[in-house]
Design an enzyme around this catalytic site. Structure first.
Site, PDB file in Angstrom:
ATOM      1  N   TYR A  21       0.834  -1.208   0.000  1.00 16.87           N
ATOM      2  CA  TYR A  21       0.000   0.000   0.000  1.00 16.87           C
ATOM      3  C   TYR A  21       0.866   1.254   0.000  1.00 16.87           C
ATOM      4  CZ  TYR A  21      -3.004  -3.745   1.648  1.00 16.87           C
ATOM      5  OH  TYR A  21      -3.650  -4.937   1.793  1.00 16.87           O
ATOM      6  N   TYR A 149     -13.223  -6.571   5.143  1.00 19.14           N
ATOM      7  CA  TYR A 149     -11.942  -6.788   4.468  1.00 19.14           C
ATOM      8  C   TYR A 149     -11.691  -8.291   4.386  1.00 19.14           C
ATOM      9  CZ  TYR A 149      -7.107  -6.999   3.157  1.00 19.14           C
ATOM     10  OH  TYR A 149      -5.952  -7.305   2.470  1.00 19.14           O
ATOM     11  N   ASP A 250     -15.012 -15.475   7.941  1.00 25.85           N
ATOM     12  CA  ASP A 250     -13.597 -15.173   7.754  1.00 25.85           C
ATOM     13  C   ASP A 250     -13.031 -14.812   9.132  1.00 25.85           C
ATOM     14  OD1 ASP A 250     -11.142 -14.006   7.352  1.00 25.85           O
ATOM     15  OD2 ASP A 250     -11.752 -12.787   5.630  1.00 25.85           O
ATOM     16  N   LYS A 279      -3.428 -15.691   9.440  1.00 23.53           N
ATOM     17  CA  LYS A 279      -2.720 -14.780  10.346  1.00 23.53           C
ATOM     18  C   LYS A 279      -2.065 -15.480  11.548  1.00 23.53           C
ATOM     19  CE  LYS A 279      -4.032 -10.195   9.040  1.00 23.53           C
ATOM     20  NZ  LYS A 279      -5.145 -10.036   8.102  1.00 23.53           N
TER      21      LYS A 279
HETATM   22  C1  LIG Z   1      -5.468 -10.246   6.695  1.00 20.09           C
HETATM   23  C2  LIG Z   1      -6.838 -10.707   6.323  1.00 20.09           C
HETATM   24  C3  LIG Z   1      -7.075 -11.388   5.121  1.00 20.09           C
HETATM   25  C4  LIG Z   1      -5.991 -11.614   4.087  1.00 20.09           C
HETATM   26  O1  LIG Z   1      -4.965 -12.400   4.558  1.00 20.09           O
HETATM   27  P1  LIG Z   1      -3.521 -12.360   3.814  1.00 20.09           P
HETATM   28  O2  LIG Z   1      -2.725 -13.378   4.539  1.00 20.09           O
HETATM   29  O3  LIG Z   1      -3.021 -10.957   3.994  1.00 20.09           O
HETATM   30  O4  LIG Z   1      -3.757 -12.687   2.390  1.00 20.09           O
HETATM   31  C5  LIG Z   1      -8.365 -11.831   4.867  1.00 20.09           C
HETATM   32  N1  LIG Z   1      -9.355 -11.627   5.747  1.00 20.09           N
HETATM   33  C6  LIG Z   1      -9.165 -10.993   6.919  1.00 20.09           C
HETATM   34  C7  LIG Z   1     -10.306 -10.807   7.865  1.00 20.09           C
HETATM   35  C8  LIG Z   1      -7.907 -10.493   7.237  1.00 20.09           C
HETATM   36  O5  LIG Z   1      -7.714  -9.830   8.390  1.00 20.09           O
END
Ligand SMILES: *Cc1c(COP(=O)(O)O)cnc(C)c1O
Length: 429
Positions: A21, A149, A250, A279
């Protein structure tokens, strides 16, 4: 010691590297890190920063942890990687069994991938291929939340907030998804009819073409650091069932204790059809993600003409990453982590409270080991970032959000120093 001086690293970086970014040249300063241990980053010039970011929310046990180091070394001596087509290995099996045991009962099949974004792509493909397999090929669209996101790849990006997710830059190449408003009901408030009315209306109008709804349960992370009522999730589950639309959670940001529960879905006791993890999965050591699904989906795809799920990353189920994830999860579960996250919550809330009085501040909120100061106007990173570094802390704001998600191993004195620096910097704005 590094072979390059701090200045050489910075010069080499600015000549060759594109940061996330960021513009290619002329962006905010980047700081060379020489090493990291516990909750401290040591910069190449020898100075130390208390890390309030846990490396984008991953390093829950801090850095250079002896248990995780041993897991990496032990696995390295066996093998660092083998392909996953036609082969399997103990770290992958052990990790999959752990994930199946720790997540809701219906989720019993694990697909590994290499990053959070890819695990979201996999979830989308599972949902779409499932409906195709059971003879409903029109169900191809997804419905997500504003302020959401879900990652930066094309499929994941199509699910992110259309404004902050920069949809205008990618125009017609982006799948056209549907968006419901971000839940307005606060974390500790009930979810009333009007809070979910537009979501309900979208499901009613579009269920024939909808494969799935995807949300970040309880905490919307990178799209705004917003917390909402777990009751929203129970009501959403009922709506998805009524309209025969799959539900994807997610939990890439919220998984592994961050909100005070092992998974945020536990606040609502709601079971999704598909779950994305990433993560903190490896404690921040390596890149790894997982997509879990229930038997309806795995059997639907498997029993169809195609027979196979059509995805397969080269580095799928990397043994080093899987072995580290197993060690990280066991390390977490071997400790009174709920008490630790509760302590962090109390300390973050107390430490950030003075920010409420400041003119530049719109809101201060905390949940689990998450502390957020929302500003009235976006902060300029080029101004704010050096202010944090001067105060000996690593906090990386985005837009109007100055937030922390510290490693769980952070002690009380360091939390106090971190939150004091956040309040002090915000007071200067
Ligand atoms: C960080 C994140 C992603 C993407 O994960 P990457 O490992 O950066 O590709 C997807 N969804 C959520 C909720 C996130 O916090």
């Amino acid at each position: 010691m590094s072979r390059l001086s701090a200045q050489q690293i910075q010069r080499g970086d600015s000549a060759t590297i594109w940061h996330p970014y960021a513009p290619a040249t002329g962006g905010a300063e980047v700081y060379p890190v020489a090493s990291a241990s516990g909750v401290r980053l040591t910069l190449a010039d020898g100075s130390e920063l208390i890390d309030g970011m846990a490396s984008w929310w991953c390093a829950i046990h801090g850095y250079n942890h002896p248990v995780l180091n041993r897991a990496v070394t032990a696995q390295l001596e066996r093998m660092s990687h083998v392909m996953f087509g036609g082969l399997t290995h103990e770290p992958a099996v052990e990790l999959a069994q752990l994930l199946v045991a720790l997540t809701p009962a219906g989720l019993d099949r694990v697909f590994f991938s290499d990053s959070g974004s890819v695990s979201v792509e996999v979830a989308m493909k599972m949902a779409i291929q499932f409906w195709y397999s059971v003879g409903r090929p029109r169900k191809q669209r997804l419905l997500s939340l504003r302020n959401g996101y879900h990652g930066d790849t094309f499929g994941a990006m199509s699910l992110c907030d259309p404004v902050t997710g920069m949809h205008h830059l990618f125009g017609a190449t982006l799948s056209q998804q549907l968006f419901a408003p971000a839940p307005g009901c606060a974390f500790d408030a009930p979810c009333e009819d009007h809070d979910i009315a537009q979501m309900a209306a979208l499901l009613e109008a579009h269920h024939e073409e909808l494969a799935a709804v995807i949300v970040e349960p309880v905490v919307q992370g990178a799209g705004g650091m917003r917390f909402y009522s777990p009751q929203y999730l129970s009501r959403l589950r009922a709506l998805c069932d009524a309209h025969d639309v799959l539900l994807i959670f997610d939990e890439i940001a919220t998984g592994f204790g961050r909100t005070g529960k092992l998974f945020a879905l536990e606040h609502a006791a709601v079971e999704p059809d598909i779950l994305c993890l990433g993560k903190a999965l490896t404690g921040g050591y390596m890149t790894l993600a997982a997509t879990l699904c229930n038997r309806r989906i795995s059997a639907g795809i498997t029993d169809s003409d195609a027979g196979a799920f059509m995805h397969g990353p080269t580095f799928m189920a990397n043994p080093l990453a899987c072995a580290t994830a197993v060690a990280s999860i066991k390390l977490l579960l071997s400790q009174p982590w709920q008490r630790t996250v509760a302590r962090l919550h109390t300390e973050l809330a107390a430490g950030l409270a003075p920010a409420r009085e400041l003119a530049a501040v719109a809101d201060v909120r905390t949940l689990g080991a998450i502390g957020v100061i929302e500003l009235r106007e976006a902060a300029d990173l080029r101004v704010v970032q050096p202010m944090f570094v001067e105060r000996g802390v690593w906090v990386r704001p985005f837009g109007r959000l100055v937030y922390t998600m510290p490693p769980y191993v952070m002690g009380s004195a360091d939390v106090a120093a971190l939150t004091a620096a956040m309040v002090d910097v915000v007071a200067q704005l």
